[in-house]
Design a protein around this motif. Sequence first.
Motif, PDB file in Angstrom:
ATOM      1  N   PRO A  89      35.267  29.901  24.874  1.00  0.00           N
ATOM      2  CA  PRO A  89      36.481  30.485  23.957  1.00  0.00           C
ATOM      3  C   PRO A  89      36.538  32.122  24.883  1.00  0.00           C
ATOM      4  CG  PRO A  89      34.372  30.730  22.815  1.00  0.00           C
ATOM      5  CD  PRO A  89      34.236  29.758  23.875  1.00  0.00           C
ATOM      6  N   GLU A  90      37.656  32.355  25.070  1.00  0.00           N
ATOM      7  CA  GLU A  90      38.173  33.520  25.638  1.00  0.00           C
ATOM      8  C   GLU A  90      39.249  34.099  24.535  1.00  0.00           C
ATOM      9  OE1 GLU A  90      39.856  35.350  29.467  1.00  0.00           O
ATOM     10  OE2 GLU A  90      37.945  34.445  29.760  1.00  0.00           O
ATOM     11  N   GLY A  91      38.750  34.945  23.678  1.00  0.00           N
ATOM     12  CA  GLY A  91      39.917  35.207  22.375  1.00  0.00           C
ATOM     13  C   GLY A  91      40.277  34.125  21.830  1.00  0.00           C
ATOM     14  N   GLU A  92      41.452  33.912  21.821  1.00  0.00           N
ATOM     15  CA  GLU A  92      42.090  32.672  21.008  1.00  0.00           C
ATOM     16  C   GLU A  92      42.362  31.468  22.029  1.00  0.00           C
ATOM     17  OE1 GLU A  92      42.396  31.850  17.739  1.00  0.00           O
ATOM     18  OE2 GLU A  92      40.780  33.592  17.528  1.00  0.00           O
ATOM     19  N   LEU A  93      41.920  31.772  23.431  1.00  0.00           N
ATOM     20  CA  LEU A  93      42.385  30.698  24.331  1.00  0.00           C
ATOM     21  C   LEU A  93      40.910  30.070  24.546  1.00  0.00           C
ATOM     22  CD1 LEU A  93      44.249  32.964  27.126  1.00  0.00           C
ATOM     23  CD2 LEU A  93      45.141  31.321  25.466  1.00  0.00           C
ATOM     24  N   ILE A  94      41.246  28.927  25.234  1.00  0.00           N
ATOM     25  CA  ILE A  94      40.050  28.017  25.728  1.00  0.00           C
ATOM     26  C   ILE A  94      40.283  27.933  27.217  1.00  0.00           C
ATOM     27  CG2 ILE A  94      39.185  25.685  25.545  1.00  0.00           C
ATOM     28  CD1 ILE A  94      39.101  26.907  22.877  1.00  0.00           C
ATOM     29  N   CYS A  95      39.057  28.278  27.805  1.00  0.00           N
ATOM     30  CA  CYS A  95      38.932  28.396  29.463  1.00  0.00           C
ATOM     31  C   CYS A  95      37.902  27.257  29.703  1.00  0.00           C
ATOM     32  CB  CYS A  95      38.511  29.742  29.694  1.00  0.00           C
ATOM     33  SG  CYS A  95      39.676  30.874  29.376  1.00  0.00           S
ATOM     34  N   PHE A  96      38.223  26.613  30.887  1.00  0.00           N
ATOM     35  CA  PHE A  96      37.494  25.729  31.586  1.00  0.00           C
ATOM     36  C   PHE A  96      37.063  26.086  32.850  1.00  0.00           C
ATOM     37  CE2 PHE A  96      40.650  23.671  28.458  1.00  0.00           C
ATOM     38  CZ  PHE A  96      39.932  22.713  27.833  1.00  0.00           C
ATOM     39  N   GLY A 102      36.732  26.204  40.231  1.00  0.00           N
ATOM     40  CA  GLY A 102      37.990  26.485  39.728  1.00  0.00           C
ATOM     41  C   GLY A 102      37.914  26.974  38.112  1.00  0.00           C
ATOM     42  N   SER A 103      38.919  27.763  37.835  1.00  0.00           N
ATOM     43  CA  SER A 103      38.993  27.953  36.179  1.00  0.00           C
ATOM     44  C   SER A 103      40.383  28.012  35.667  1.00  0.00           C
ATOM     45  CB  SER A 103      38.214  29.366  35.824  1.00  0.00           C
ATOM     46  OG  SER A 103      36.973  29.328  36.156  1.00  0.00           O
ATOM     47  N   VAL A 104      40.461  27.693  34.568  1.00  0.00           N
ATOM     48  CA  VAL A 104      41.921  27.748  33.960  1.00  0.00           C
ATOM     49  C   VAL A 104      41.764  27.853  32.511  1.00  0.00           C
ATOM     50  CG1 VAL A 104      41.917  25.034  33.466  1.00  0.00           C
ATOM     51  CG2 VAL A 104      44.095  26.480  33.744  1.00  0.00           C
ATOM     52  N   CYS A 105      42.554  28.696  31.858  1.00  0.00           N
ATOM     53  CA  CYS A 105      42.543  29.017  30.359  1.00  0.00           C
ATOM     54  C   CYS A 105      43.921  28.366  29.833  1.00  0.00           C
ATOM     55  CB  CYS A 105      42.477  30.335  29.996  1.00  0.00           C
ATOM     56  SG  CYS A 105      41.067  30.982  30.705  1.00  0.00           S
ATOM     57  N   SER A 106      43.797  27.991  28.439  1.00  0.00           N
ATOM     58  CA  SER A 106      44.997  27.468  27.786  1.00  0.00           C
ATOM     59  C   SER A 106      45.190  27.807  26.441  1.00  0.00           C
ATOM     60  CB  SER A 106      45.202  25.967  27.917  1.00  0.00           C
ATOM     61  OG  SER A 106      44.054  25.204  27.578  1.00  0.00           O
ATOM     62  N   GLY A 107      46.084  27.985  25.958  1.00  0.00           N
ATOM     63  CA  GLY A 107      46.165  28.205  24.393  1.00  0.00           C
ATOM     64  C   GLY A 107      46.801  26.755  23.734  1.00  0.00           C
ATOM     65  N   PHE A 120      47.570  29.592  30.780  1.00  0.00           N
ATOM     66  CA  PHE A 120      47.513  31.000  30.938  1.00  0.00           C
ATOM     67  C   PHE A 120      46.719  31.417  31.988  1.00  0.00           C
ATOM     68  CE2 PHE A 120      48.649  30.176  26.545  1.00  0.00           C
ATOM     69  CZ  PHE A 120      49.274  31.414  25.970  1.00  0.00           C
ATOM     70  N   GLU A 121      47.227  32.567  32.457  1.00  0.00           N
ATOM     71  CA  GLU A 121      46.470  33.245  33.554  1.00  0.00           C
ATOM     72  C   GLU A 121      46.373  34.805  33.223  1.00  0.00           C
ATOM     73  OE1 GLU A 121      46.325  33.669  38.357  1.00  0.00           O
ATOM     74  OE2 GLU A 121      47.910  32.512  37.441  1.00  0.00           O
ATOM     75  N   ASP A 122      45.377  35.361  33.420  1.00  0.00           N
ATOM     76  CA  ASP A 122      45.160  36.727  32.956  1.00  0.00           C
ATOM     77  C   ASP A 122      45.765  36.968  31.334  1.00  0.00           C
ATOM     78  OD1 ASP A 122      43.668  37.412  35.252  1.00  0.00           O
ATOM     79  OD2 ASP A 122      45.626  37.750  36.369  1.00  0.00           O
ATOM     80  N   GLY A 123      45.379  36.092  30.548  1.00  0.00           N
ATOM     81  CA  GLY A 123      45.971  36.213  29.354  1.00  0.00           C
ATOM     82  C   GLY A 123      47.512  35.994  29.034  1.00  0.00           C
TER      83      GLY A 123
END
Length: 153
Positions: A89-96, A102-107, A120-123
């Motif tokens: 978790p990163e706040g309400e996002l899920i980051c892989f 590589g990394s990627v976050c998504s809502g 998402f990128e940088d929130g």
Amino acid sequence: MIKPMMAALALFAPLGLQAQSQEIWADRYDKGIPIGPEAFGAMTEGRAMTYSNGFQDVYVEYYPPGTNAVILRYVGAPENECQTGIWRPEGELICFDWDNGGSVCSGWVEHDGVIISQLFEDGLPLGGFEPISQFSETPISCTLGMVSYEPAQ
């Protein structure tokens, strides 16, 4: 209220997921009910999710039970072409965070029985909406380096 709804959604594939443009998925995402990290974990643990681009299935992610691990395999790819990583978790996002660096976050939201992710990128939202076309209790089969991941029978 969200936990029972998410559990029910995770058991059944959304039937009739029809081809829709990214603009339509964006509208549905904006109207959706947010899925936070706790609900995401409950929804994915021990399950495989098939991601769509709105027109066809693109890849499957499997979430082994009791971990935050994730195994990704593109539809049609050989068993030796899998990616592994972890989700967090990163706040309400899920980051892989993928083992290849590589990394990627998504809502995540639920709208009318369909789970939709957005990159998402940088929130900040990037678009790239991916509806989940199928949930399965069946793990994906994947050969990871010198070790083969085979689901328990």
